[in-house]
Design a protein around this motif. Structure first.
Motif, mmCIF file in Angstrom:
data_model
loop_
_atom_site.group_PDB
_atom_site.id
_atom_site.type_symbol
_atom_site.label_atom_id
_atom_site.label_comp_id
_atom_site.label_asym_id
_atom_site.label_seq_id
_atom_site.Cartn_x
_atom_site.Cartn_y
_atom_site.Cartn_z
ATOM 1 N N GLU A 90 -55.432 15.458 -10.351
ATOM 2 C CA GLU A 90 -56.078 15.802 -9.090
ATOM 3 C C GLU A 90 -55.936 17.290 -8.784
ATOM 4 O O GLU A 90 -56.875 17.928 -8.294
ATOM 5 C CB GLU A 90 -55.492 14.970 -7.950
ATOM 6 N N CYS A 91 -54.774 17.842 -9.086
ATOM 7 C CA CYS A 91 -54.569 19.277 -8.883
ATOM 8 C C CYS A 91 -55.536 20.079 -9.750
ATOM 9 O O CYS A 91 -56.184 21.019 -9.268
ATOM 10 C CB CYS A 91 -53.123 19.643 -9.214
ATOM 11 N N ARG A 92 -55.656 19.705 -11.017
ATOM 12 C CA ARG A 92 -56.568 20.431 -11.907
ATOM 13 C C ARG A 92 -58.020 20.284 -11.458
ATOM 14 O O ARG A 92 -58.815 21.219 -11.566
ATOM 15 C CB ARG A 92 -56.418 19.927 -13.358
ATOM 16 N N TYR A 93 -58.373 19.107 -10.950
ATOM 17 C CA TYR A 93 -59.748 18.893 -10.497
ATOM 18 C C TYR A 93 -60.050 19.733 -9.254
ATOM 19 O O TYR A 93 -61.097 20.387 -9.171
ATOM 20 C CB TYR A 93 -59.973 17.409 -10.193
ATOM 21 N N GLN A 94 -59.159 19.708 -8.287
ATOM 22 C CA GLN A 94 -59.407 20.423 -7.029
ATOM 23 C C GLN A 94 -59.444 21.941 -7.228
ATOM 24 O O GLN A 94 -60.130 22.644 -6.478
ATOM 25 C CB GLN A 94 -58.342 20.060 -5.991
ATOM 26 N N PHE A 95 -58.741 22.452 -8.229
ATOM 27 C CA PHE A 95 -58.669 23.898 -8.445
ATOM 28 C C PHE A 95 -59.434 24.347 -9.688
ATOM 29 O O PHE A 95 -59.196 25.428 -10.207
ATOM 30 C CB PHE A 95 -57.205 24.338 -8.540
ATOM 31 N N ARG A 96 -60.369 23.521 -10.142
ATOM 32 C CA ARG A 96 -61.084 23.831 -11.379
ATOM 33 C C ARG A 96 -61.907 25.115 -11.282
ATOM 34 O O ARG A 96 -62.170 25.767 -12.307
ATOM 35 C CB ARG A 96 -61.974 22.653 -11.780
ATOM 36 N N ASN A 97 -62.338 25.478 -10.097
ATOM 37 C CA ASN A 97 -63.150 26.687 -9.925
ATOM 38 C C ASN A 97 -62.390 27.810 -9.220
ATOM 39 O O ASN A 97 -62.996 28.779 -8.773
ATOM 40 C CB ASN A 97 -64.418 26.349 -9.128
ATOM 41 N N GLU A 98 -61.066 27.671 -9.126
ATOM 42 C CA GLU A 98 -60.238 28.684 -8.470
ATOM 43 C C GLU A 98 -59.565 29.562 -9.524
ATOM 44 O O GLU A 98 -59.424 29.186 -10.682
ATOM 45 C CB GLU A 98 -59.168 28.003 -7.608
ATOM 46 N N ARG A 99 -59.112 30.742 -9.101
ATOM 47 C CA ARG A 99 -58.413 31.632 -10.029
ATOM 48 C C ARG A 99 -57.129 30.996 -10.547
ATOM 49 O O ARG A 99 -56.779 31.144 -11.706
ATOM 50 C CB ARG A 99 -58.104 32.964 -9.333
ATOM 51 N N ASP A 308 -73.975 31.417 -11.724
ATOM 52 C CA ASP A 308 -74.533 31.516 -10.377
ATOM 53 C C ASP A 308 -73.511 31.286 -9.263
ATOM 54 O O ASP A 308 -73.734 31.715 -8.126
ATOM 55 C CB ASP A 308 -75.688 30.521 -10.209
ATOM 56 N N THR A 309 -72.401 30.609 -9.587
ATOM 57 C CA THR A 309 -71.504 30.225 -8.491
ATOM 58 C C THR A 309 -70.086 30.771 -8.604
ATOM 59 O O THR A 309 -69.508 31.206 -7.602
ATOM 60 C CB THR A 309 -71.427 28.692 -8.377
ATOM 61 N N SER A 310 -69.493 30.768 -9.798
ATOM 62 C CA SER A 310 -68.062 31.064 -9.861
ATOM 63 C C SER A 310 -67.668 32.277 -10.695
ATOM 64 O O SER A 310 -66.537 32.748 -10.584
ATOM 65 C CB SER A 310 -67.305 29.830 -10.392
ATOM 66 N N CYS A 311 -68.569 32.808 -11.527
ATOM 67 C CA CYS A 311 -68.177 33.916 -12.416
ATOM 68 C C CYS A 311 -67.725 35.143 -11.632
ATOM 69 O O CYS A 311 -66.773 35.823 -12.011
ATOM 70 C CB CYS A 311 -69.328 34.289 -13.345
ATOM 71 N N SER A 312 -68.394 35.436 -10.558
ATOM 72 C CA SER A 312 -68.073 36.634 -9.780
ATOM 73 C C SER A 312 -66.640 36.594 -9.272
ATOM 74 O O SER A 312 -65.910 37.588 -9.355
ATOM 75 C CB SER A 312 -69.042 36.776 -8.606
#
Length: 358
Positions: A90-99, A308-312
């Protein structure tokens, strides 16, 4: 034992976080689809009793008192394993798009600090343990507990009708005993840890719903049976991620009336002002950027991202690399008489984006 953790916080620090320190390499790099295995293979298919149960308890990173409780309760070792699996995925899923994507990779230093990320780890771990214990009771995997005590529902009837409720009452009581939560000391970090652990437990409790089933001729509701059922754990994860996003930085103050040390946020201007809400995650210090490798994070270099969403955000201004990958998939499928599907294999070219190192 909980080595490497602050002495004042160790009795309150959840067993799962000790396991994170010892087994970080086992889950680093997970995508959320792979199963997690924290104990050696020979015990994986053995029933959770007898010698296999005792061995599993001994191999977990627990305090001596927790190991005693584990040995006394057949089924507890498997429940602990399940709670670790739940919390990590769950931790990995919730933070999949975080630094910071919940990766530890030998970086136990993060657990020694009062970051928002540490607060989330404590909360999601205590929530997972509370959830797993309640589910283990209702599924019959724990010997000393059974269905929830919904009024008018006998355990024998519950098993027969398949409506055994999740026993969160027993789970919460056992969890406090397992974690050894006593009167919190004056140490600020210990108070913060205890607060965040309880936030996780409250998050599970908020997802406890009443479910009913009708019994009667032709589907009539002449007799209705109701029981308590927990929401899917991902719902709890979403709630805790929201708590993380709105976490409150705190400091300590002395209550003028009682002389006790209490947690307070900057919005509390006096001893009579609004107190912290019991559902708020709290932290002590600002987090690092997690952009580059450090004692707290492997950085974001090489992380896949969405153009389009997370690379920046993920690439921290360094830009990203673009590569073309060929993937295979089934296509042009047709149903043949009878009950057989034939498909062709097609190649598809996809663009993959990864964060640059420099």
């Amino acid at each position: 034992m909980c080595t490497g953790l602050p002495r004042t916080a160790c009795p309150l620090r959840l067993f799962a976080l000790c396991i994170l320190l010892s087994h970080a390499a086992a889950y680093f790099g997970l995508t959320g689809r792979e199963p997690l295995v924290f104990l050696p293979g020979p015990f994986a298919n053995e029933p959770p009793n007898g010698k296999a149960h005792l061995k599993q308890c001994e191999q977990m990173t627990l305090t001596r008192r927790q190991k005693r409780l584990c040995r006394r309760e057949p089924g507890l070792a498997e429940t602990l394993r399940e709670s670790v699996r739940l919390s990590l995925l769950e931790c990995r899923y919730q933070f999949r798009n975080e630094r910071w994507n919940c990766s530890m990779d030998g970086r136990g230093s993060l657990l020694k600090r009062g970051f928002k990320e540490t607060a989330f780890l404590l909360a999601v771990s205590s929530a997972a343990l509370s959830h797993a214990l309640a589910k283990a009771c209702s599924s019959g995997r724990m010997e000393r507990c059974t269905c929830d005590d919904s009024p008018g529902l006998q355990h024998r009837e519950a098993w027969q009708w398949g409506v055994c409720g999740d026993n969160l009452k027993y789970s919460t009581k056992f969890l406090k005993k397992f974690l050894g939560q006593k009167r919190v000391s004056k140490d600020l970090r210990a108070q913060i840890d205890a607060h965040n652990i309880n936030v996780g437990i409250r998050a599970v409790k908020s997802g406890l719903k009443t479910t009913c089933k009708c019994h009667g001729v032709s589907g009539s509701c002449a007799v209705r049976t109701c029981w308590k059922q927990l929401s899917p754990f991902q719902d709890t994860g979403h709630l805790l991620k929201y708590r993380y996003d709105t976490a409150v930085r705190v400091h300590s103050v002395t209550n003028s009336a009682t002389g006790e040390t209490e947690l307070a946020s900057p919005r509390r201007h006096s001893n009579t002002g609004p107190r912290l809400r019991p559902t708020e995650l709290v932290f002590l210090e600002e987090s690092p950027s997690f952009c580059r490798p450090s004692r707290y994070s492997p950085g974001t270099a090489g992380r896949p991202c969405s153009k389009d969403t997370s690379c920046s955000s993920l690439c921290c201004g360094r830009g990203y690399n673009t590569a073309l990958h060929l993937t295979t998939l089934s296509c042009h499928c047709q149903v043949r008489w009878c009950c057989h599907v034939e498909c062709q294999t097609c190649l598809r070219e996809e663009e993959v984006y990864t964060c640059k190192k420099h």
